[in-house]
Design a protein around this motif. Structure first.
Motif, PDB file in Angstrom:
ATOM      1  N   ALA A  34      10.393   5.779  -6.399  1.00  0.00           N
ATOM      2  CA  ALA A  34      10.045   4.922  -5.270  1.00  0.00           C
ATOM      3  C   ALA A  34       8.697   5.312  -4.670  1.00  0.00           C
ATOM      4  CB  ALA A  34      11.151   5.005  -4.203  1.00  0.00           C
ATOM      5  N   VAL A  35       8.452   6.610  -4.555  1.00  0.00           N
ATOM      6  CA  VAL A  35       7.176   7.072  -4.008  1.00  0.00           C
ATOM      7  C   VAL A  35       6.022   6.680  -4.924  1.00  0.00           C
ATOM      8  CG1 VAL A  35       5.840   9.138  -3.458  1.00  0.00           C
ATOM      9  CG2 VAL A  35       8.212   8.958  -2.710  1.00  0.00           C
ATOM     10  N   THR A  36       6.224   6.807  -6.228  1.00  0.00           N
ATOM     11  CA  THR A  36       5.174   6.417  -7.183  1.00  0.00           C
ATOM     12  C   THR A  36       4.886   4.923  -7.100  1.00  0.00           C
ATOM     13  OG1 THR A  36       5.900   8.191  -8.652  1.00  0.00           O
ATOM     14  CG2 THR A  36       4.509   6.475  -9.606  1.00  0.00           C
ATOM     15  N   PHE A  37       5.950   4.118  -7.003  1.00  0.00           N
ATOM     16  CA  PHE A  37       5.762   2.673  -6.895  1.00  0.00           C
ATOM     17  C   PHE A  37       5.002   2.314  -5.618  1.00  0.00           C
ATOM     18  CE2 PHE A  37       7.305  -1.424  -5.263  1.00  0.00           C
ATOM     19  CZ  PHE A  37       6.875  -2.251  -6.287  1.00  0.00           C
ATOM     20  N   LEU A  38       5.353   2.937  -4.511  1.00  0.00           N
ATOM     21  CA  LEU A  38       4.661   2.678  -3.247  1.00  0.00           C
ATOM     22  C   LEU A  38       3.193   3.076  -3.334  1.00  0.00           C
ATOM     23  CD1 LEU A  38       4.762   1.830  -0.266  1.00  0.00           C
ATOM     24  CD2 LEU A  38       5.463   4.157   0.286  1.00  0.00           C
ATOM     25  N   GLN A  39       2.909   4.201  -3.991  1.00  0.00           N
ATOM     26  CA  GLN A  39       1.519   4.640  -4.138  1.00  0.00           C
ATOM     27  C   GLN A  39       0.704   3.622  -4.940  1.00  0.00           C
ATOM     28  OE1 GLN A  39       0.082   7.176  -2.767  1.00  0.00           O
ATOM     29  NE2 GLN A  39      -1.893   7.088  -3.809  1.00  0.00           N
ATOM     30  N   PHE A  40       1.269   3.100  -6.023  1.00  0.00           N
ATOM     31  CA  PHE A  40       0.568   2.094  -6.816  1.00  0.00           C
ATOM     32  C   PHE A  40       0.339   0.820  -6.009  1.00  0.00           C
ATOM     33  CE2 PHE A  40       1.562   4.705 -10.485  1.00  0.00           C
ATOM     34  CZ  PHE A  40       0.472   4.472 -11.320  1.00  0.00           C
ATOM     35  N   VAL A  41       1.310   0.447  -5.199  1.00  0.00           N
ATOM     36  CA  VAL A  41       1.151  -0.754  -4.376  1.00  0.00           C
ATOM     37  C   VAL A  41       0.010  -0.575  -3.389  1.00  0.00           C
ATOM     38  CG1 VAL A  41       2.251  -2.138  -2.577  1.00  0.00           C
ATOM     39  CG2 VAL A  41       3.525  -1.532  -4.632  1.00  0.00           C
ATOM     40  N   VAL A  42      -0.039   0.587  -2.737  1.00  0.00           N
ATOM     41  CA  VAL A  42      -1.079   0.837  -1.735  1.00  0.00           C
ATOM     42  C   VAL A  42      -2.461   0.894  -2.381  1.00  0.00           C
ATOM     43  CG1 VAL A  42      -1.930   2.551  -0.094  1.00  0.00           C
ATOM     44  CG2 VAL A  42       0.490   1.982  -0.148  1.00  0.00           C
ATOM     45  N   GLU A  43      -2.546   1.456  -3.574  1.00  0.00           N
ATOM     46  CA  GLU A  43      -3.840   1.666  -4.207  1.00  0.00           C
ATOM     47  C   GLU A  43      -4.397   0.406  -4.872  1.00  0.00           C
ATOM     48  OE1 GLU A  43      -5.816   4.166  -4.143  1.00  0.00           O
ATOM     49  OE2 GLU A  43      -4.555   5.636  -3.132  1.00  0.00           O
ATOM     50  N   PHE A  44      -3.548  -0.379  -5.520  1.00  0.00           N
ATOM     51  CA  PHE A  44      -4.044  -1.423  -6.412  1.00  0.00           C
ATOM     52  C   PHE A  44      -3.675  -2.844  -5.993  1.00  0.00           C
ATOM     53  CE2 PHE A  44      -3.381   2.400  -9.034  1.00  0.00           C
ATOM     54  CZ  PHE A  44      -4.693   2.638  -9.404  1.00  0.00           C
ATOM     55  N   GLU A  45      -2.781  -3.030  -5.079  1.00  0.00           N
ATOM     56  CA  GLU A  45      -2.389  -4.380  -4.692  1.00  0.00           C
ATOM     57  C   GLU A  45      -3.436  -4.976  -3.760  1.00  0.00           C
ATOM     58  OE1 GLU A  45      -0.081  -7.787  -4.758  1.00  0.00           O
ATOM     59  OE2 GLU A  45       0.075  -5.965  -5.955  1.00  0.00           O
ATOM     60  N   ASP A  46      -3.787  -6.236  -3.971  1.00  0.00           N
ATOM     61  CA  ASP A  46      -4.757  -6.907  -3.102  1.00  0.00           C
ATOM     62  C   ASP A  46      -4.223  -7.034  -1.683  1.00  0.00           C
ATOM     63  OD1 ASP A  46      -6.538  -7.128  -5.157  1.00  0.00           O
ATOM     64  OD2 ASP A  46      -5.830  -9.110  -5.769  1.00  0.00           O
ATOM     65  N   ALA A  47      -3.002  -7.447  -1.561  1.00  0.00           N
ATOM     66  CA  ALA A  47      -2.375  -7.561  -0.239  1.00  0.00           C
ATOM     67  C   ALA A  47      -1.653  -6.259   0.068  1.00  0.00           C
ATOM     68  CB  ALA A  47      -1.405  -8.734  -0.206  1.00  0.00           C
ATOM     69  N   ALA A  48      -2.423  -5.222   0.272  1.00  0.00           N
ATOM     70  CA  ALA A  48      -1.848  -3.911   0.516  1.00  0.00           C
ATOM     71  C   ALA A  48      -1.287  -3.832   1.928  1.00  0.00           C
ATOM     72  CB  ALA A  48      -2.907  -2.820   0.303  1.00  0.00           C
ATOM     73  N   LEU A  49      -0.691  -2.663   2.213  1.00  0.00           N
ATOM     74  CA  LEU A  49      -0.108  -2.481   3.538  1.00  0.00           C
ATOM     75  C   LEU A  49      -1.167  -2.466   4.622  1.00  0.00           C
ATOM     76  CD1 LEU A  49       2.595   0.209   2.697  1.00  0.00           C
ATOM     77  CD2 LEU A  49       2.866  -2.266   2.867  1.00  0.00           C
ATOM     78  N   TRP A  50      -2.393  -2.093   4.285  1.00  0.00           N
ATOM     79  CA  TRP A  50      -3.492  -2.137   5.239  1.00  0.00           C
ATOM     80  C   TRP A  50      -4.782  -2.401   4.468  1.00  0.00           C
ATOM     81  CZ3 TRP A  50      -0.717   2.413   4.437  1.00  0.00           C
ATOM     82  CH2 TRP A  50      -1.358   3.358   3.633  1.00  0.00           C
TER      83      TRP A  50
END
Length: 231
Positions: A34-50
């Motif tokens: 879960a932590v790895t998935f969240l890290q990838f989302v934050v780093e590479f997703e266009d609509a990131a958490l911030w």
């Protein structure tokens, strides 16, 4: 996952692994996934958490902005450069922080030296005890090899890095600077002149101490033959 497999082969080879151990490894694996998935989302997703503040700026543009900011800082510093007396007074106010830094580094090297010495003591005592317990030294031969290797590495590290000498030099410099700070605050020798002269003498003395400290550190980094040539 590799730890899960290693634990099964090391402790429960040829028999069933307890359900509690399976559950513990499963929970840990799910957590890291879960932590790895969240890290990838934050780093590479266009609509990131911030949104990143400098998102979309090229490296060349960032370097140009940094150079311009540095130029503005230099121009502002030249315009607002204080007098030598003010700079010396400011230097005196920053001296306690330098003393604290030297003391922290001294304590760090002192702790490193003590840990190395205690490890040497235990390894040496362990070799003696294992040699006396096993005659011939089986099955303690592997332990003796590890302990002997550890002693060799630690002895070489102590001779190369010299943490005891570094701790002593740092503590000596910190004590000398603190002594000068106290003398300046109390107005005792050698700081018995005017305030401007005292500040100038103080800044010169402390800077000479810092230069000497750096020279001693460089001498410790040199090989033994090189230090003899320097002396």
């Amino acid at each position: 996952m590799l730890s899960w497999i290693a634990a099964k082969n090391l402790f429960w080879l040829g028999k069933d692994m307890p359900g509690a151990a399976h559950f513990a490894f499963l929970v840990i694996s799910i957590f890291f996934a879960a932590v790895t998935f969240l890290q990838f989302v934050v780093e590479f997703e266009d609509a990131a958490l911030w949104d990143w503040e400098d998102k979309g700026k090229s490296v060349s543009q960032l370097r140009l902005d940094l150079e311009l900011a540095e130029e503005r800082r230099i121009l502002e510093a030249r315009r607002l450069t204080p007098s030598p007396v003010e700079r010396q007074a400011s230097y005196k106010e920053r001296t306690p922080a330098e003393v604290d830094r030297l003391r922290r580094e001294s304590r760090y090297y002192r702790r490193v030296h003590l840990w190395m010495q205690w490890l040497l003591f235990f390894c040496s005592a362990g070799i003696t005890a294992i040699t006396a317990w096993y005659d011939p030294p089986q099955p303690g031969k592997g332990v003796l090899i590890v302990l002997g290797f550890t002693i060799t590495v630690i002895t070489g590290a102590i001779g190369y890095f010299k943490p005891r000498e570094r701790a002593f030099n740092l503590q000596q410099t910190a004590d000398s600077i603190e002594q000068n700070v106290t003398a300046l605050d109390l107005g005792i020798a050698p700081y018995v002149q005017t305030e401007a002269a005292n500040l100038e003498l103080f800044a010169t003395t402390v800077e000479n101490m810092r230069v000497e400290q750096r020279k001693r550190e460089q001498q410790l980094d040199q090989p033994h033959q090189g230090r003899q040539e320097v002396v």
